[in-house]
Design a protein around this motif. Structure first.
Motif, PDB file in Angstrom:
ATOM      1  N   SER A   1      60.921  48.465 -13.495  1.00  0.00           N
ATOM      2  CA  SER A   1      60.820  47.157 -14.153  1.00  0.00           C
ATOM      3  C   SER A   1      59.409  46.953 -14.698  1.00  0.00           C
TER       4      SER A   1
ATOM      5  N   ASP B   1      58.315  43.934 -15.333  1.00  0.00           N
ATOM      6  CA  ASP B   1      57.981  42.546 -15.012  1.00  0.00           C
ATOM      7  C   ASP B   1      57.862  42.326 -13.517  1.00  0.00           C
TER       8      ASP B   1
ATOM      9  N   THR C   1      58.938  34.846 -14.947  1.00  0.00           N
ATOM     10  CA  THR C   1      58.726  36.288 -15.046  1.00  0.00           C
ATOM     11  C   THR C   1      57.387  36.555 -15.712  1.00  0.00           C
TER      12      THR C   1
END
Length: 302
Positions: free
Chosen positions: A268, A270, A231
């Motif tokens: 998100s 990431d 990630t």
């Protein structure tokens, strides 16, 4: 460590690597090597110049801090002398600032830039020099170029400040130095350089290692294709991809792994990265991705 340590020497030994155009290096060497010989004798520093036949060459200065900065000052004086000479031959032209590049391990660039760029801003304000840290590593190396421009005194003071940071934050892992290639030559990765990277990467690998009879470290099922996900925060993805994808392509080429970066997901912070290849190539790709993120102060989640 404060700049007084740099000023006084105090048995501190430094190495500074300058990246210069061949024409500039020719001027520093001088006729029959007289100019560089004088610099060596008067400064007491070790001055090594990489082989010619390349558009760029590396000048390495090594020795006590006082000797290093004496040699460094003489080199900058010579560069300014050449600029003044070229301007006198071109009436009406404004005098450009002296500009030079030093190369440093990418792992130290994060400390040099500082959180949110605070350290590099402080150095600019303190010295009056213009300082720019390259976003990408130099080819076939784990070093980055720092371009410094300004007056002689501002450049010298700037390099002193950079050296203070580098002494306080030693490089991490294995550093592969940049070696300029002859113009027009194909890019060739030296086996020894990649072996070092692979050894370092495999030390951090989640895959089991077994010693072989040939004295090398091998990996069980090393040739088998597998996948691994990591990630990367959105604010670091740019330094991993590089300008027009140059950095991620370099990582793919050096590691031999396939690397896919997922599209951003709404909400998100990431991005998902999938690395496919042998155990060795995955570990090397992970290492290179982490090196790129650490150079701007980032920490990745594996």
């Amino acid at each position: 460590m404060d700049s007084g340590v740099i000023e006084g020497g105090l048995n501190v030994t430094l190495t500074i690597r300058l990246l210069m155009h061949s024409k500039e290096v020719g001027s520093i060497i001088g006729k029959k090597g007289e100019s560089v010989k004088k610099m060596r004798e008067e400064s007491g520093a070790r001055i090594n110049i990489s082989e010619g036949n390349c558009p760029e060459r590396i000048i390495t200065l090594a020795g006590p801090t006082t000797a290093i900065f004496k040699a460094f000052s003489m080199i900058i004086d010579k560069l300014e002398e050449d600029i003044s000479s070229s301007i006198s031959n071109s009436p009406g032209s404004s005098k450009p600032p002296v500009t030079l590049r030093i190369v440093v391990p990418a792992s130290q660039c994060g400390s040099l830039i500082g959180k949110g760029g605070c350290k590099i801003k402080e150095i600019r304000e303190l010295t009056g020099a213009q300082v720019q840290v390259a976003g990408d590593m130099l080819p076939n190396s784990t070093e980055r170029a720092i371009t410094i421009a300004g007056t002689i005194q501002s450049i010298i003071e700037c390099v002193k400040q950079i050296c203070v940071v580098m002494l306080e934050s030693p490089p991490k892992g294995v550093t592969i130095p940049y070696r300029p290639k002859p113009s027009g030559s194909p890019v060739i990765f030296a086996g020894g350089q990649l072996t070092k990277l692979h050894q370092l990467a495999m030390q951090q690998s989640p895959f089991q290692q077994i010693p072989s009879n040939q004295g090398f470290t091998t990996t069980m099922d090393a040739a088998a294709q597998t996948s691994h996900e990591m990630t990367i925060p959105n604010d670091l993805i740019g330094c991993i991809i590089g300008r027009q994808g140059a950095k991620i392509n370099e990582i793919r080429q050096m590691s031999g792994a396939q690397i896919k970066i997922a599209n951003p997901v709404e909400g998100s912070s990431d991005r998902q990265v999938t690395i496919t290849g042998s155990a060795a190539s995955i570990s090397l790709a992970e290492y290179l991705i982490n090196a790129s993120s650490e150079s701007v102060g980032g920490v990745l989640e594996l």
